[in-house]
Design a protein around this motif. Structure first.
Motif, mmCIF file in Angstrom:
data_model
loop_
_atom_site.group_PDB
_atom_site.id
_atom_site.type_symbol
_atom_site.label_atom_id
_atom_site.label_comp_id
_atom_site.label_asym_id
_atom_site.label_seq_id
_atom_site.Cartn_x
_atom_site.Cartn_y
_atom_site.Cartn_z
ATOM 1 N N PHE A 56 -2.364 11.616 3.788
ATOM 2 C CA PHE A 56 -3.687 11.883 4.338
ATOM 3 C C PHE A 56 -4.825 11.488 3.407
ATOM 4 N N THR A 57 -4.555 11.346 2.139
ATOM 5 C CA THR A 57 -5.603 11.017 1.187
ATOM 6 C C THR A 57 -5.198 9.797 0.372
ATOM 7 N N THR A 58 -6.111 8.860 0.270
ATOM 8 C CA THR A 58 -5.868 7.651 -0.507
ATOM 9 C C THR A 58 -7.002 7.440 -1.506
ATOM 10 N N GLU A 59 -6.738 6.609 -2.481
ATOM 11 C CA GLU A 59 -7.715 6.316 -3.524
ATOM 12 C C GLU A 59 -7.529 4.865 -3.930
ATOM 13 N N TYR A 60 -8.639 4.182 -4.204
ATOM 14 C CA TYR A 60 -8.576 2.757 -4.524
ATOM 15 C C TYR A 60 -9.417 2.421 -5.749
ATOM 16 N N ALA A 61 -8.983 1.395 -6.439
ATOM 17 C CA ALA A 61 -9.837 0.816 -7.469
ATOM 18 C C ALA A 61 -11.024 0.142 -6.798
ATOM 19 N N GLU A 62 -12.138 0.167 -7.481
ATOM 20 C CA GLU A 62 -13.354 -0.427 -6.912
ATOM 21 C C GLU A 62 -13.143 -1.911 -6.590
ATOM 22 N N SER A 63 -12.347 -2.590 -7.386
ATOM 23 C CA SER A 63 -12.164 -4.026 -7.224
ATOM 24 C C SER A 63 -11.411 -4.402 -5.954
ATOM 25 N N VAL A 64 -10.709 -3.439 -5.342
ATOM 26 C CA VAL A 64 -9.922 -3.744 -4.137
ATOM 27 C C VAL A 64 -10.379 -2.951 -2.927
ATOM 28 N N GLU A 65 -11.303 -2.025 -3.120
ATOM 29 C CA GLU A 65 -11.802 -1.186 -2.021
ATOM 30 C C GLU A 65 -12.294 -2.071 -0.875
ATOM 31 N N GLY A 66 -11.838 -1.754 0.336
ATOM 32 C CA GLY A 66 -12.253 -2.513 1.504
ATOM 33 C C GLY A 66 -11.400 -3.732 1.797
ATOM 34 N N ARG A 67 -10.565 -4.140 0.851
ATOM 35 C CA ARG A 67 -9.686 -5.303 1.058
ATOM 36 C C ARG A 67 -8.210 -4.894 1.107
#
Length: 129
Positions: A56-67
């Motif tokens: 239910f919860t995810t987290e991403y590095a800024e460099s890949v967020e949205g991709r």
């Protein structure tokens, strides 16, 4: 014993997509968070994405967020990393890892290599320009 086996890497042109898979065995997959990291030649291993035990919860590095999108199928004991709009700077070996500790509590962090206790062998991703 705990095993994590990545697959799905390869060579792709910039702007293309790949989906990485990580098949887990040897532990109760549904009770652990999972993460993806990557390491380019001559660079340190860096966090890419993480997903909690229940998905239910995810987290991403800024460099890949949205991709990039991380997901999991607990019935198949598999975690995925869908990578879209790939860039040459995404070229690296990609590793999945098991979160140290089951379930989640408020003290957990997910972005550091030491937050994880088991690692796969890695799969290579090369993005050509």
């Amino acid at each position: 014993q705990v095993q994590l086996v990545e697959s799905g890497g390869g060579l792709v042109q910039a702007g293309g997509s790949l989906r990485l898979s990580c098949a887990a065995s040897g532990f109760t997959f549904s009770t652990y968070g999972m993460g993806w990291f990557r390491q380019a030649p001559g660079k340190e291993r860096e966090f890419v994405a993480a997903i909690r035990w229940n998905g239910f919860t995810t987290e991403y590095a800024e460099s890949v967020e949205g991709r990039f999108t991380i997901s999991r199928d607990n019935a198949k004991s598999t975690v995925y990393l869908q990578m879209n709009s790939l860039k040459p700077e995404d070229t690296a070996d990609y590793y999945c890892a098991r979160k140290r500790g089951t379930y989640h509590n408020r003290l957990y962090t997910y972005t550091g290599p030491t937050d994880y206790d088991y690692w796969g062998q890695g799969t290579q991703v090369t993005v050509s320009s």
